[in-house]
Motif scaffolding. Structure first.
Motif, PDB file in Angstrom:
ATOM      1  N   GLU A  18      16.662 -14.087 -11.876  1.00 35.64           N
ATOM      2  CA  GLU A  18      15.934 -12.947 -12.428  1.00 35.64           C
ATOM      3  C   GLU A  18      16.884 -12.035 -13.190  1.00 35.64           C
ATOM      4  O   GLU A  18      16.557 -11.537 -14.263  1.00 35.64           O
ATOM      5  CB  GLU A  18      15.239 -12.183 -11.299  1.00 35.64           C
ATOM      6  CG  GLU A  18      14.347 -11.075 -11.792  1.00 35.64           C
ATOM      7  CD  GLU A  18      13.600 -10.382 -10.653  1.00 35.64           C
ATOM      8  OE1 GLU A  18      13.282  -9.201 -10.814  1.00 35.64           O
ATOM      9  OE2 GLU A  18      13.369 -11.035  -9.609  1.00 35.64           O
TER      10      GLU A  18
ATOM     11  N   ARG B  33      17.709 -13.707 -16.440  1.00 35.07           N
ATOM     12  CA  ARG B  33      16.554 -13.715 -17.352  1.00 35.07           C
ATOM     13  C   ARG B  33      16.310 -12.343 -17.970  1.00 35.07           C
ATOM     14  O   ARG B  33      15.962 -12.219 -19.132  1.00 35.07           O
ATOM     15  CB  ARG B  33      15.289 -14.152 -16.609  1.00 35.07           C
ATOM     16  CG  ARG B  33      15.202 -15.636 -16.368  1.00 35.07           C
ATOM     17  CD  ARG B  33      13.815 -16.035 -15.851  1.00 35.07           C
ATOM     18  NE  ARG B  33      13.808 -17.426 -15.458  1.00 35.07           N
ATOM     19  CZ  ARG B  33      14.006 -17.861 -14.225  1.00 35.07           C
ATOM     20  NH1 ARG B  33      14.218 -16.996 -13.249  1.00 35.07           N
ATOM     21  NH2 ARG B  33      13.992 -19.141 -13.947  1.00 35.07           N
ATOM     22  N   GLU B  34      16.466 -11.291 -17.189  1.00 32.17           N
ATOM     23  CA  GLU B  34      16.043  -9.975 -17.638  1.00 32.17           C
ATOM     24  C   GLU B  34      17.191  -9.022 -17.923  1.00 32.17           C
ATOM     25  O   GLU B  34      16.969  -7.931 -18.443  1.00 32.17           O
ATOM     26  CB  GLU B  34      15.117  -9.356 -16.587  1.00 32.17           C
ATOM     27  CG  GLU B  34      13.988 -10.302 -16.228  1.00 32.17           C
ATOM     28  CD  GLU B  34      12.773  -9.589 -15.695  1.00 32.17           C
ATOM     29  OE1 GLU B  34      12.757  -8.363 -15.653  1.00 32.17           O
ATOM     30  OE2 GLU B  34      11.833 -10.315 -15.350  1.00 32.17           O
TER      31      GLU B  34
END
Length: 198
Positions: free
Chosen positions: A1, A4-5
């Motif tokens: 996560e 990804r972000e």
């Protein structure tokens, strides 16, 4: 996560499949092949054991694949090599070696999946009055500071962590300045370093 972000990233010592980031990994299987081949040569066909890392961990699985490949190449049944679970900590190496000693038949050679566990195994062997490498040959993995601080110094698989760090920074710099760069997966080849333990 986070990858990804978050901001641009490089994942080190893990594969980043399916993520838009670069990764740098070690060829764990090749390193384990080299370690086990050396151990089998040193033990001249004697019984060997493996103190593995944390079950389910990617490095553990890859190193098991390599060790088993070396056994097959040498004509040794995979079942002939005991696999004792460890946890990549010194205490895990100690517990695994104690388990081997309590079986009554101590293997002629032991491949530990990292140096820290090898140090724990070495401590137990020496407290039990076993000579390393005379009674038991011992091989580690990673070539950390642990490897040269023992007596005898550990035979181990060298992983060039400095190169991995430099490459990570180079890749990160490039990604920060070219966000559209295609993710690169770099595999670092380890090498066996023969010292006094095997």
């Amino acid at each position: 996560e986070m990858v990804r972000e978050g901001p641009p990233a490089v994942v080190v010592d893990h594969r980043a499949e399916g993520l838009d980031c670069d990764s740098i990994c070690v060829d764990n299987a090749a390193g384990a092949v080299a370690a086990m081949r050396h151990l089998l040569e040193r033990t001249a066909g004697g019984e060997v054991a493996i103190i593995s890392g944390t079950p389910g961990d990617a490095a553990t699985e890859e190193r098991l694949i390599g060790a088993r490949q070396a056994l097959r190449e040498a004509g040794v049944a995979e079942s002939a090599a005991s696999v004792i679970p460890g946890n990549y900590f010194r205490e895990g190496g100690e517990a695994a070696m104690l388990a081997l000693l309590q079986r009554g038949r101590v293997p002629r050679g032991v491949f530990c999946m990292n140096d820290e566990m090898a140090v724990g195994a070495l401590n137990v062997l020496q407290r039990a009055g076993r000579d390393v490498p005379g009674d038991v040959a011992l091989v580690g993995f990673d070539d950390t500071v642990w490897a040269q601080s023992t007596r005898p110094p550990l035979t181990t698989v060298h992983v060039d962590t400095r190169r991995m760090g430099r490459l990570a920074m180079t890749l990160l710099w490039a990604r920060m300045h070219d966000g559209a760069a295609t993710p690169a997966a770099t595999v670092i080849q380890p090498r066996l370093v023969v010292r006094g333990s095997a």
